[in-house]
Design an enzyme around this catalytic site. Structure first.
Site, PDB file in Angstrom:
ATOM      1  N   GLY A  97       0.794  -1.223   0.000  1.00 19.89           N
ATOM      2  CA  GLY A  97       0.000   0.000   0.000  1.00 19.89           C
ATOM      3  C   GLY A  97       0.826   1.273   0.000  1.00 19.89           C
ATOM      4  O   GLY A  97       0.277   2.372   0.058  1.00 19.89           O
ATOM      5  N   GLY A  99       2.959   2.198  -2.462  1.00 20.80           N
ATOM      6  CA  GLY A  99       3.146   2.774  -3.798  1.00 20.80           C
ATOM      7  C   GLY A  99       4.176   2.082  -4.684  1.00 20.80           C
ATOM      8  O   GLY A  99       4.640   2.672  -5.659  1.00 20.80           O
ATOM      9  N   LYS A 100       4.512   0.838  -4.387  1.00 19.27           N
ATOM     10  CA  LYS A 100       5.479   0.118  -5.235  1.00 19.27           C
ATOM     11  C   LYS A 100       4.923  -0.090  -6.640  1.00 19.27           C
ATOM     12  O   LYS A 100       5.561   0.259  -7.631  1.00 19.27           O
ATOM     13  CB  LYS A 100       5.825  -1.263  -4.620  1.00 19.27           C
ATOM     14  N   SER A 101       3.734  -0.679  -6.719  1.00 21.53           N
ATOM     15  CA  SER A 101       3.173  -0.981  -8.038  1.00 21.53           C
ATOM     16  C   SER A 101       2.783   0.295  -8.771  1.00 21.53           C
ATOM     17  O   SER A 101       2.927   0.389  -9.990  1.00 21.53           O
ATOM     18  CB  SER A 101       1.959  -1.904  -7.911  1.00 21.53           C
ATOM     19  N   TYR A 102       2.286   1.261  -8.022  1.00 19.33           N
ATOM     20  CA  TYR A 102       1.962   2.551  -8.644  1.00 19.33           C
ATOM     21  C   TYR A 102       3.218   3.130  -9.289  1.00 19.33           C
ATOM     22  O   TYR A 102       3.187   3.627 -10.405  1.00 19.33           O
ATOM     23  CB  TYR A 102       1.391   3.530  -7.609  1.00 19.33           C
ATOM     24  N   ASP A 258       9.276  -5.371  -8.810  1.00 14.52           N
ATOM     25  CA  ASP A 258       8.258  -4.916  -7.860  1.00 14.52           C
ATOM     26  C   ASP A 258       8.211  -5.977  -6.754  1.00 14.52           C
ATOM     27  O   ASP A 258       7.689  -7.063  -6.952  1.00 14.52           O
ATOM     28  CB  ASP A 258       6.918  -4.815  -8.609  1.00 14.52           C
ATOM     29  N   GLY A 261       5.372  -7.023  -0.378  1.00 15.50           N
ATOM     30  CA  GLY A 261       5.279  -6.068   0.727  1.00 15.50           C
ATOM     31  C   GLY A 261       6.258  -6.410   1.840  1.00 15.50           C
ATOM     32  O   GLY A 261       6.444  -7.575   2.179  1.00 15.50           O
TER      33      GLY A 261
HETATM   34  P1  ADP Z   1       1.910  -1.362  -3.232  1.00 18.16           P
HETATM   35  O1  ADP Z   1       2.164  -1.879  -4.604  1.00 18.16           O
HETATM   36  O2  ADP Z   1       3.155  -0.882  -2.544  1.00 18.16           O
HETATM   37  O3  ADP Z   1       1.159  -2.332  -2.389  1.00 18.16           O
HETATM   38  P2  ADP Z   1       0.199   0.508  -4.585  1.00 18.16           P
HETATM   39  O4  ADP Z   1       1.150   0.958  -5.621  1.00 18.16           O
HETATM   40  O5  ADP Z   1      -0.837  -0.464  -5.000  1.00 18.16           O
HETATM   41  O6  ADP Z   1       0.984  -0.064  -3.314  1.00 18.16           O
HETATM   42  O7  ADP Z   1      -0.444   1.821  -3.946  1.00 18.16           O
HETATM   43  C1  ADP Z   1      -1.543   1.807  -3.062  1.00 18.16           C
HETATM   44  C2  ADP Z   1      -2.529   2.906  -3.433  1.00 18.16           C
HETATM   45  O8  ADP Z   1      -1.949   4.195  -3.281  1.00 18.16           O
HETATM   46  C3  ADP Z   1      -2.983   2.816  -4.878  1.00 18.16           C
HETATM   47  O9  ADP Z   1      -4.355   3.119  -4.936  1.00 18.16           O
HETATM   48  C4  ADP Z   1      -2.177   3.888  -5.577  1.00 18.16           C
HETATM   49  O10 ADP Z   1      -2.861   4.414  -6.671  1.00 18.16           O
HETATM   50  C5  ADP Z   1      -1.975   4.925  -4.499  1.00 18.16           C
HETATM   51  N1  ADP Z   1      -0.676   5.598  -4.666  1.00 18.16           N
HETATM   52  C6  ADP Z   1       0.519   5.084  -4.337  1.00 18.16           C
HETATM   53  N2  ADP Z   1       1.520   5.951  -4.583  1.00 18.16           N
HETATM   54  C7  ADP Z   1       0.934   7.053  -5.106  1.00 18.16           C
HETATM   55  C8  ADP Z   1       1.433   8.320  -5.574  1.00 18.16           C
HETATM   56  N3  ADP Z   1       2.756   8.596  -5.557  1.00 18.16           N
HETATM   57  N4  ADP Z   1       0.541   9.227  -6.027  1.00 18.16           N
HETATM   58  C9  ADP Z   1      -0.787   8.942  -6.048  1.00 18.16           C
HETATM   59  N5  ADP Z   1      -1.314   7.770  -5.615  1.00 18.16           N
HETATM   60  C10 ADP Z   1      -0.475   6.836  -5.153  1.00 18.16           C
HETATM   61 MG    MG Z   2       1.702  -3.822  -5.365  1.00 20.95          MG
END
Ligand code: ADP
Ligand code: MG
Length: 369
Positions: A97, A99-102, A258, A261
């Site tokens: 959560g 922002g890794k995948s984002y 990626d 967690g």
């Molecule tokens: P992870 O892959 O680390 O579990 P995600 O990439 O899925 O986390 O991010 C979790 C949520 O936060 C998603 O809904 C994503 O769109 C949002 N998010 C993460 N980083 C950003 C950012 N830099 N700007 C806007 N939204 C973000």
């Molecule tokens: Mg992810």
């Protein structure tokens, strides 16, 4: 050969709508140049990195560091390195959560605030786009791009780019070690791509396979590591009729990762199958931690101590990227929220350690007739 420090960047995601609506949740992070300051129980912790990317709560505010800036500052130099013939690796590390995948892939649908879909495109598609832009402007070189995409789940490797025929899942793939070229995955599919559109199609295939495999268990993506690899081969086109001179070819392997967690096992639901899953997922992450720690220690002691690469699939495959022949960068992703402060501090400390690692890099050039 030359020395190359791991480049480390930290990206702070914005508070999400749910967090903003909760009066008990506040942001505990500030960014000041290359420093990140975290306030925890009224103590300030300061960390220094190569790059710090802050997200304002309001993504439309100036000062919100978007995907393009992250790419330009931290990833673009890696594209340059790849074209010079260096191996390159970038991995995203952080709690689920954060922002890794984002950051790595971006957001394809559901808009967040006012971020447009174009802006929300992540590192992997941007990396590929830049590769093809560069290829189209260089006429004296023949360049081939081969990609593969797989995930490691429960210490097992699954190809994300082969068809799952009639819902029948293929057996997991195995790792072997070639005496010269190092560890590789037996029978992993490699796809030669001619342009960015082809590549996008493959990315969609891979991403949907990642998602399909997760049916019924949302946590899967947080427990698996995905690795997108590109092999870039450049050959000089020799125009001379009498081409006595040799055509040199440069080959670069690019790993864009990626990770699962980073939250601790203690915080995950630990029972039955879940426990086993947690244990082995953490095995790869745990071993990554051990590898990073021993490499950091080797650097500070100027010695070549034992590095436990082979203790997990992930570290075995990333052997060259960690401490070997690769220009490597780590993107640590963190949440700004007070409720996540412990995980945030853990990620920041981990990232500091990674920053101490020094790889030995060289251009991969093999002259041939
Ligand atoms: P992870 O892959 O680390 O579990 P995600 O990439 O899925 O986390 O991010 C979790 C949520 O936060 C998603 O809904 C994503 O769109 C949002 N998010 C993460 N980083 C950003 C950012 N830099 N700007 C806007 N939204 C973000
Ligand atoms: Mg992810």
């Amino acid at each position: 050969e030359e020395n190359s420090n791991l480049t480390v960047g930290i990206r702070v995601r914005p508070l999400n709508a749910k967090e903003l609506n909760d009066s008990k949740i506040t942001s505990v992070i500030q960014v000041n140049g290359q420093n990140i300051i975290v306030t925890c129980e009224s103590v300030q912790h300061t960390f220094t990195y190569d790059h710090c990317f802050m997200s304002q709560v309001d993504t439309s505010e100036s000062g919100y560091i978007d995907q393009e800036i992250v790419f330009k500052n931290m990833v673009s130099p890696l594209v340059q390195n790849a074209f010079e013939g260096y191996n390159v690796c970038l991995f995203a590390y952080g709690q689920t959560g954060s922002g890794k995948s984002y950051s790595m892939m971006g957001q394809e649908s559901a808009q967040v605030n006012i971020i447009s879909i174009d802006e929300a495109v992540g590192i992997i598609p941007r990396f590929c786009q830049e590769i093809f832009t560069r290829i189209s402007t260089n006429m004296n070189t023949k360049t081939t791009v081969e990609i593969s995409y797989f995930e490691i789940y429960n210490e097992k490797i699954h190809d994300l780019l082969t068809n799952v025929t009639n819902g029948v899942k293929r057996a997991p793939l195995k790792v072997r070690e070639h005496p010269v070229f190092g560890p590789y995955i037996v029978d992993l599919s490699q796809h030669c791509v001619q342009n960015y559109k082809d590549l996008q199609t493959w990315l969609k295939v891979g991403n949907s396979q990642r998602a399909t495999a997760a049916t019924g268990m949302n946590e899967k993506s947080s427990r698996s590591h995905s690795i997108f690899s590109i092999i870039l081969t450049q050959t000089q086109i020799n125009n001379q009729l009498n081409s006595e001179s040799m055509d040199a070819s440069r080959r670069s392997k690019i790993n864009l990762v990626d990770l699962a967690g980073s939250e601790r096992l203690s915080q995950t639901c630990a029972s039955g199958d879940r426990l086993k899953e947690g244990v082995s997922i953490n095995k790869s992450l745990l071993t990554l931690g051990k590898v990073i720690a021993s490499l950091a220690e080797n650097t500070s002691n100027r010695k070549r101590g034992f590095v436990p690469y082979r203790e997990s699939v992930l570290t075995w495959l990333l052997k060259e990227s960690l401490g070997g022949n690769s220009r490597t960068a780590m993107l640590g992703t963190v949440s700004p929220a007070n409720i996540h402060v412990e995980e945030t501090l853990a990620t920041l400390r981990y990232a500091c350690q990674a920053r101490a690692i020094v790889n030995r890099v060289r251009i991969n050039e093999d002259p041939h007739e």
